[in-house]
Design an enzyme around this catalytic site. Structure first.
Site, short mmCIF file in Angstrom:
data_model
loop_
_atom_site.label_atom_id
_atom_site.label_comp_id
_atom_site.label_asym_id
_atom_site.label_seq_id
_atom_site.Cartn_x
_atom_site.Cartn_y
_atom_site.Cartn_z
N ASN A 136 43.15 12.46 84.27
CA ASN A 136 43.67 12.30 82.91
C ASN A 136 44.77 11.25 82.86
O ASN A 136 44.94 10.55 81.87
CB ASN A 136 44.22 13.63 82.40
CG ASN A 136 44.95 13.49 81.08
OD1 ASN A 136 44.33 13.30 80.04
ND2 ASN A 136 46.27 13.54 81.11
N ASP A 228 41.39 18.48 86.82
CA ASP A 228 42.67 18.78 86.20
C ASP A 228 42.68 18.29 84.75
O ASP A 228 42.16 17.23 84.43
CB ASP A 228 43.78 18.08 86.99
CG ASP A 228 45.15 18.39 86.45
OD1 ASP A 228 45.56 19.56 86.51
OD2 ASP A 228 45.82 17.45 85.96
N GLU A 269 39.59 22.52 84.33
CA GLU A 269 40.74 23.23 83.77
C GLU A 269 40.76 22.93 82.26
O GLU A 269 41.26 21.91 81.83
CB GLU A 269 42.05 22.76 84.41
CG GLU A 269 43.26 23.50 83.85
CD GLU A 269 44.57 22.76 84.09
OE1 GLU A 269 45.62 23.43 84.12
OE2 GLU A 269 44.56 21.52 84.20
#
Length: 516
Positions: A136, A228, A269
């Site tokens: 990200n 993530d 996630e």
């Protein structure tokens, strides 16, 4: 000459027979997997390792890759079938969630060769390896961002910059500041000013990340990634439609990874409600079930059923509509949440019941390192990640990179001590893990209601094809008498002494009984 011909003929016949047996065995295994819902051998029990805190191999007090390799026998004995490693790439921070080199290994943790050895050794024990992939954002120190700050147009496009219409006062999901300034330039950093967000409208960024995924799969043999911040790739602070764009990227990413490893496991996630999580399963194999973790912990903490069976059933039905082959990833706590033992006020009985729920419900259970010995920890985050305690006295593998706040001077929770105690939390985990592994319904079956309703009782069935078990948890502090129990049942597993099934069964406080 005739004798030689007969020998050759017999050898050909024997080889054909062996080949036929091998083919039959493969067909049978394939049929079993198809009938029972086991897809790609992915129904496994995983163990999350915060690398820095687990096991040290070189005496510097910092957990490392070779330290993990040295403890694979422990994990195998516990019954673990897969490990998830928190970030191992170079990073300026202790936690590693701000990467500076996506193709490297943090020198504090070892080398690429060390990691390859870990994967090989894990596979020899039938333990799969997932690595944390943080895409990200990068570190503010990443060469890409440093070049972008200097005006390099190629790398400027790698990040998200404020435009004329940007809301400079925009805040994020938890009220955090989103826009940050560096060299008189405003960039987006949803998690921190040290973690600039990448721009997934850039084809170069998308290509980079797909190549990075392929690099690790091809060069190390890992089995997949824990992804993530999987819902933040496109910032929906700017547009609600960005959520759909993020899901589309994961579809594309998954397709590329499957070309390298058809059975790749991608668990995201997506820290949100099931209604938000479900659509992500169109691109991911699995996502962590944050809602269920709260329900399980509160059930154990409060000593009463919080509607677990209906919640799990409804969510699984919804997820299946998004991905017929989805796998739910269930857990109690992780490196971002307060530890279980602290959540239940250090009550071992309640911790045992939370573990019993986790290890009997459908999905892939993820156990956070140290939960099996009862490590404590409350935020801030570093105190959720304190060193694992191997021995009551000094142990070569013991890490000491940080000063402990919650688990200091508690030799009684050391693994070496708990292994000696049949009633310890460790042995409770171990017994339940092996009970799950050796039962097809517990491992891969669906969930169904059980005909027993009592205050403090959590009861359900797990069903796989024609095989089923009935799971009874007394999560309360009082005995529970269960009447009209089917006598055809046999005892598969119990946490208390019981020799046979009668019409009425009394469950002691904080106990589990599984009937088959």
């Amino acid at each position: 000459m005739i004798q030689l011909w007969l020998v050759v003929l017999f050898a050909v016949f024997l080889a054909a027979g062996c080949q036929k047996k091998d083919e039959t065995k493969k067909e049978t295994e394939s049929a079993i997997k198809e009938e029972t819902g086991i897809k790609n051998d992915q129904n496994r029990i995983y163990y999350e390792i915060f690398v820095r805190s687990f096991a040290d191999s070189n005496g510097d007090g910092i957990g490392d890759i070779n330290g993990i390799t040295s403890k694979l026998d422990y994990l195998e004995d516990l019954g673990i079938e897969g490990i998830w490693l928190t970030p191992i790439m170079p990073s300026p921070s202790y936690h590693g969630y701000d990467v500076t080199d996506y193709r490297g290994i943090n020198p504090a943790y070892g080398t690429l060769e060390d990691f390859k050895k870990l994967v090989k050794e894990a596979h020899s024990r039938n333990i799969k390896v997932l690595m944390d992939l943080v895409i990200n954002h990068t570190s503010i120190d990443h060469p890409w961002f440093q070049k972008a700050l200097k005006g390099d147009p190629a790398f400027k496009d790698y990040y998200v910059w404020a435009g004329k219409d940007s809301n400079k006062n925009q805040v994020g999901d938890w009220g955090q500041k989103v826009w940050h300034e560096k060299n008189q330039q405003l960039y987006e950093g949803s998690f921190s000013d040290s973690m600039p967000d990448l721009n997934y409208d850039s084809k170069s960024v998308r290509s980079e990340m797909e190549n990075i995924g392929e690099f690790w799969l091809e060069n190390t043999g890992i089995d997949g990634f824990r992804l993530d911040a999987a819902k933040y790739l496109y910032s929906f602070y700017q547009s609600p439609k960005n959520n759909e764009k993020t899901i589309d990227f994961w579809k594309e990413f998954n397709e590329k990874m499957q070309k390298i490893k058809p059975n790749v496991f991608l668990v995201g996630e997506v820290w949100d409600t099931p209604g938000v999580v479900g659509p992500y399963l169109k691109g991911l194999n699995s996502a962590f079930n944050f809602d269920l973790s709260e329900v399980m912990i509160n059930t154990a903490k409060l000593g009463d059923d919080r509607g677990i069976v209906s919640r799990v059933s409804n969510v699984r039905d919804f997820y299946q509509k998004n991905n017929p082959n989805f796998m739910d990833s269930i857990f109690l706590t992780n490196h971002d949440t307060n530890r279980l033992m602290s959540r239940v006020n250090n009550d071992v009985n309640k911790a045992k019941m939370a573990a019993a729920l986790l290890l009997t419900l459908p999905g892939n259970p993820f156990i956070y390192y140290g939960e099996e010995i009862g490590l404590e920890g409350n935020k801030p985050d570093e105190y959720l990640r304190e060193p694992f305690i191997w021995n009551q006295t000094n142990d070569p593998a013991q890490t000491d990179w940080m000063e402990e706040k919650y688990n200091n001077n508690k030799p009684e929770i050391a693994l070496s001590e708990q292994m000696k105690d049949n009633d310890s939390l460790f042995n409770h985990y171990k017994n339940l893990i092996h009970a799950r592994k050796n039962s097809l319904p517990l491992k891969s079956g669906e969930i169904a209601e059980a005909p027993y309703k009592e205050a403090g009782l959590v009861a359900f069935k797990r069903v796989a094809d024609k095989e089923e078990v009935t799971v009874l948890h007394n999560v309360s502090s009082k005995e529970i008498a269960i009447k009209n129990v089917e006598k055809k049942n046999n005892i598969y597993f119990a946490t208390f002494n019981i020799s046979n099934v009668k019409n009425t069964i009394t469950l002691p406080s904080y106990s589990t009984l599984i009937l088959k």
